[in-house]
Design a protein around this motif. Sequence first.
Motif, mmCIF file in Angstrom:
data_model
loop_
_atom_site.group_PDB
_atom_site.id
_atom_site.type_symbol
_atom_site.label_atom_id
_atom_site.label_comp_id
_atom_site.label_asym_id
_atom_site.label_seq_id
_atom_site.Cartn_x
_atom_site.Cartn_y
_atom_site.Cartn_z
ATOM 1 N N VAL A 200 0.846 -1.189 0.000
ATOM 2 C CA VAL A 200 0.000 0.000 0.000
ATOM 3 C C VAL A 200 0.879 1.235 0.000
ATOM 4 N N SER A 201 0.645 2.112 -0.963
ATOM 5 C CA SER A 201 1.373 3.374 -0.917
ATOM 6 C C SER A 201 0.381 4.490 -0.680
ATOM 7 N N TYR A 202 0.658 5.282 0.315
ATOM 8 C CA TYR A 202 -0.285 6.297 0.754
ATOM 9 C C TYR A 202 0.406 7.652 0.810
ATOM 10 N N LYS A 203 -0.237 8.659 0.249
ATOM 11 C CA LYS A 203 0.306 10.016 0.356
ATOM 12 C C LYS A 203 -0.791 10.944 0.835
ATOM 13 N N GLN A 204 -0.385 11.905 1.631
ATOM 14 C CA GLN A 204 -1.333 12.915 2.074
ATOM 15 C C GLN A 204 -0.862 14.244 1.504
ATOM 16 N N TRP A 205 -1.778 14.958 0.883
ATOM 17 C CA TRP A 205 -1.436 16.227 0.245
ATOM 18 C C TRP A 205 -2.108 17.381 0.976
ATOM 19 N N ALA A 206 -1.408 18.505 1.053
ATOM 20 C CA ALA A 206 -2.005 19.710 1.618
ATOM 21 C C ALA A 206 -2.176 20.723 0.492
ATOM 22 N N ALA A 207 -3.330 21.361 0.426
ATOM 23 C CA ALA A 207 -3.570 22.370 -0.602
ATOM 24 C C ALA A 207 -2.808 23.636 -0.234
ATOM 25 N N ARG A 208 -2.025 24.115 -1.180
ATOM 26 C CA ARG A 208 -1.241 25.317 -0.925
ATOM 27 C C ARG A 208 -1.412 26.270 -2.099
ATOM 28 N N LYS A 209 -0.748 27.439 -1.987
ATOM 29 C CA LYS A 209 -0.792 28.383 -3.106
ATOM 30 C C LYS A 209 0.643 28.735 -3.478
ATOM 31 N N THR A 210 0.854 28.922 -4.765
ATOM 32 C CA THR A 210 2.167 29.383 -5.194
ATOM 33 C C THR A 210 1.964 30.612 -6.059
ATOM 34 N N ARG A 211 2.936 31.518 -6.026
ATOM 35 C CA ARG A 211 2.731 32.775 -6.733
ATOM 36 C C ARG A 211 2.871 32.609 -8.234
ATOM 37 N N VAL A 212 2.076 33.385 -8.951
ATOM 38 C CA VAL A 212 2.198 33.449 -10.404
ATOM 39 C C VAL A 212 3.101 34.627 -10.711
ATOM 40 N N ILE A 213 4.288 34.376 -11.157
ATOM 41 C CA ILE A 213 5.232 35.463 -11.454
ATOM 42 C C ILE A 213 5.783 35.246 -12.846
ATOM 43 N N HIS A 214 5.603 36.223 -13.741
ATOM 44 C CA HIS A 214 6.143 36.113 -15.095
ATOM 45 C C HIS A 214 7.630 36.431 -15.049
ATOM 46 N N ILE A 215 8.407 35.787 -15.884
ATOM 47 C CA ILE A 215 9.853 36.013 -15.878
ATOM 48 C C ILE A 215 10.200 37.460 -16.235
ATOM 49 N N ASN A 216 9.281 38.159 -16.912
ATOM 50 C CA ASN A 216 9.526 39.571 -17.225
ATOM 51 C C ASN A 216 9.738 40.405 -15.970
ATOM 52 N N ASP A 217 9.120 39.971 -14.844
ATOM 53 C CA ASP A 217 9.353 40.694 -13.591
ATOM 54 C C ASP A 217 10.841 40.704 -13.248
ATOM 55 N N GLY B 166 -1.520 33.643 -0.205
ATOM 56 C CA GLY B 166 -2.886 34.084 -0.450
ATOM 57 C C GLY B 166 -3.061 35.576 -0.356
ATOM 58 N N ASP B 167 -1.983 36.308 -0.093
ATOM 59 C CA ASP B 167 -2.045 37.762 -0.014
ATOM 60 C C ASP B 167 -2.702 38.323 -1.276
ATOM 61 N N GLU B 168 -3.761 39.107 -1.076
ATOM 62 C CA GLU B 168 -4.556 39.538 -2.224
ATOM 63 C C GLU B 168 -3.847 40.505 -3.162
ATOM 64 N N ASP B 169 -2.712 41.063 -2.743
ATOM 65 C CA ASP B 169 -1.996 41.978 -3.625
ATOM 66 C C ASP B 169 -1.237 41.252 -4.724
ATOM 67 N N TRP C 258 -2.065 34.244 -7.404
ATOM 68 C CA TRP C 258 -1.742 32.924 -6.882
ATOM 69 C C TRP C 258 -2.342 31.821 -7.720
ATOM 70 N N SER C 259 -1.690 30.674 -7.639
ATOM 71 C CA SER C 259 -2.201 29.490 -8.315
ATOM 72 C C SER C 259 -2.324 28.387 -7.261
ATOM 73 N N ASN C 260 -3.419 27.573 -7.339
ATOM 74 C CA ASN C 260 -3.625 26.502 -6.356
ATOM 75 C C ASN C 260 -2.789 25.281 -6.694
ATOM 76 N N VAL C 261 -2.056 24.787 -5.705
ATOM 77 C CA VAL C 261 -1.232 23.587 -5.900
ATOM 78 C C VAL C 261 -1.353 22.716 -4.650
ATOM 79 N N ALA C 262 -0.705 21.559 -4.697
ATOM 80 C CA ALA C 262 -0.705 20.690 -3.519
ATOM 81 C C ALA C 262 0.715 20.242 -3.221
ATOM 82 N N ARG C 263 1.002 20.103 -1.937
ATOM 83 C CA ARG C 263 2.315 19.626 -1.511
ATOM 84 C C ARG C 263 2.135 18.353 -0.706
#
Lengths: 460, 367
Positions: free
Chosen positions: B241-258, B326-329, B332-337
């Motif tokens: 049995v292989s079991y993984k537990q994931w937590a929902a996280r957020k990662t920033r959306v940053i274009h390389i132009n920044d 999650g800072d509104e300024d 963000w993109s939803n991901v899991a870790r």
Amino acid sequence: MLKSSPIIQENSPVFVKLPSENVRFITLKPNNTISLGKFGSFYTNDLYGKTYDETFEIYEPKKIRVLKTREVQTLEEEKKTNQELIDCRGNQLMSQEEIDKLRKQIKEGGLRGEEAIRQLTSKSLTFDQKTQYAQAKYVNRKGEKYLQQFRALRPCLETVTEYMLAHDPYKIMELTADCSTYMMTLGNAQPGGRYLVVDETGCLFLGSLLERLGGDSKVTLIHPNEQPNSSCLELWGKEYTEESLVEKGILRTLNWLQVVGPDEALKDMYMDDCSEEQLSEMKLRHRKRYEGRKASYARLQSTLEDFEKGNFDALFVLSNHTPMSVLNLLLPKVGSSRPVLVYSPYQQVLIDTHHELFKWSHPFEMTEIKNEETTKDESAEEQELRIAQDAWIEKLIMLDIHEIRTRPYQVLPERTHPFMSVRGDMGYVLSGLKVLSSVGTVAAGRFPKRQKQGSANKKK
Amino acid sequence: MVFSKYKEFVEDGDLVVAWIGRNKLIPLKIEADQTFHNQYGAFPHSEMIGKRYGQQISSTAKQGFIYLLQPTPELWTLALPHRTQIVYTPDISIIFQKLRIVHGTRVIEAGTGSASMSHALSRTVGPSGKLYSYEYHASRYQTALQEFRDHNMLEGINGNTHLMHRDVCKDGFEIKESPLEVDAIFLDLPAPWEAIPHLIKHVSRNSSSRICCFSPCMEQIQRSASALQDSGWCDIEMLEVSYKQWAARKTRVIHINDAINRLKEVKRHRTEGFERRKERQRLEKQLAESAENGVEPTDSQPSTPSETPSKSPAMTEKVNKRIREGDEDYEWSNVARVDSNLKSHTSYLLFAVHLPSQLDNEIESTE
């Protein structure tokens, strides 16, 4: 109630597993002949009274008996290798006509499958040069084509799910038995419980749940059609048909329109009572129809009342619809300190749902608090603070996304290893626990003025 | 019913599972004069009595809180005091599926250990099922017995569980009261092959029975498989049995132009600074030469520096500033870790089936 018998009976459901590993679903109607193609045929009556899960050999045309002896391979030290072996068609000395003749003899009953295989191995140029492991594999492969045998498997979570995954995986949202069992276990499914279920897997999950619970439990199913799509239920047999389950009071069903507009739904179904005189004047079939409708109304009314009460022991959601849209309507009906389970074939759907559930809250009317705090003389500010602190909201904690997979291994002497080809496993489960949170409560290390409304503790 | 029927309010004498924080669950036996202390403060039990299950309770100093949860076998597995390595819920659920553990199933379990599996079994088989659990270690047996009593599992007090103090490898599984026949067997023992021969007396006579041997090592699995085959078991298979537990996280959306724009700004800022320094040096040199020659400098003042180097937005953003997820300024993109707190191997699960047709063979071979 709902305890299936281990003995095959008239009209029993059976999963017939062939030597080729294919599985067919058959309802054993009396006085029938079942043809298994090249594997032979048998009379349904001959299976009555036999135990499920046995292997049956068709030892003569249409005659079956339980296969008792099982060949156990004894191993010796292996000295051969395949260094000199050359694979080609000519290795099998029997011609296609001779092989066809073998098949015909098997079908007519003059030749046993095992004997045919022995002839084939004796006419194989390379058989003796193969290692004992390769020989065993060779014989097994031939067995998949020539043996006149089958297994009569019993319907259960595992066999029904395996069958559906092989035949129509998209109908069941690719739900594996691993995911089903995990959801039921996390949901604390137990006899006597009361559950709320949204199931768009053709009721595969519902059937699995009822199999685990037994007849003392109560399940309310909410579905998006006029009638529930319960095609998988019949695979468990006639006790599991929707009619039978509703009749016994085990299953209640509601469609979404009835959920959001219960009064309308009742009004639509309402019929005035007929007087005794009117009843006696009716034709039998009209009277039956009247009584049927009256019963449906009573059932809908009782289902809606029960649903309105809420406080369900767990909520299970297996839906193609966006989970949050479903959960917004149903979460208030789950009891406090009770689990919520959501299935999706796709992790991303659950990630998005997880984020939304983290923010979800719902006001709760604290109608009974046994330890009321006495209100002393307090300033307007203090009173405002106390009232704010007395406001309760429902939310979810212990939110997790689970991925559970099983890797099957072959366990044979000197040949233990994971199987080479396995179906790609799908499916993820999101779980959470419903709790009651006080709006005014502060987490250690945080300060009241930075609290956003309804989110006292940043930890889940 | 394991623990107690689902109910709404906490009562004196109840067992409560307190949620302290992520992955922190503590069992509490509620007694009116007791207080629970932790890093968040004091929580008198009297404050808990009468509260709803699921309700949040603040410490007396209002400096933190807990949730009062109604115990289930799954919460118990996460909260219980370990006496041995326990079986966790992912393995438990797979085992239930393969062994077909449902309402009414009759099960043998050896050894009881810390009883994580026992609670789950007792709950699932329900009032119409039976659990026969065996433990050979004297003090673990006593602890389990007390727990089963407190948690309403024992058959004598409306439950469905028999607990025996026994070494099943030496002394088998028989019970005094009646012939023991079961549908499912769970062996969590160091040497299952020693217990397997004793089981033939207890498999079902008129239906298929199933067994699971739970062993961490491949060698144990191979030896158990061999013993099962010798004992007439078939359909031998093994699962990992292989079991993984994931937590929902957020990662920033940053274009390389920044990053490119920032580098441009840094370069511009540096170039401007360089120019200004050259200008300053030129003037200082002029002043020095004039002072030497006693001549009035032509420029009485150094040219005013060009306007203060402008700070563009790219420059003002501190590179190492801590941004709250999650800072509104920001975007963000939803991901899991994957949760780091995971077991990657608990044990291999070996399964086999015993069929009634094999019983005749067994009787023949033992005669």
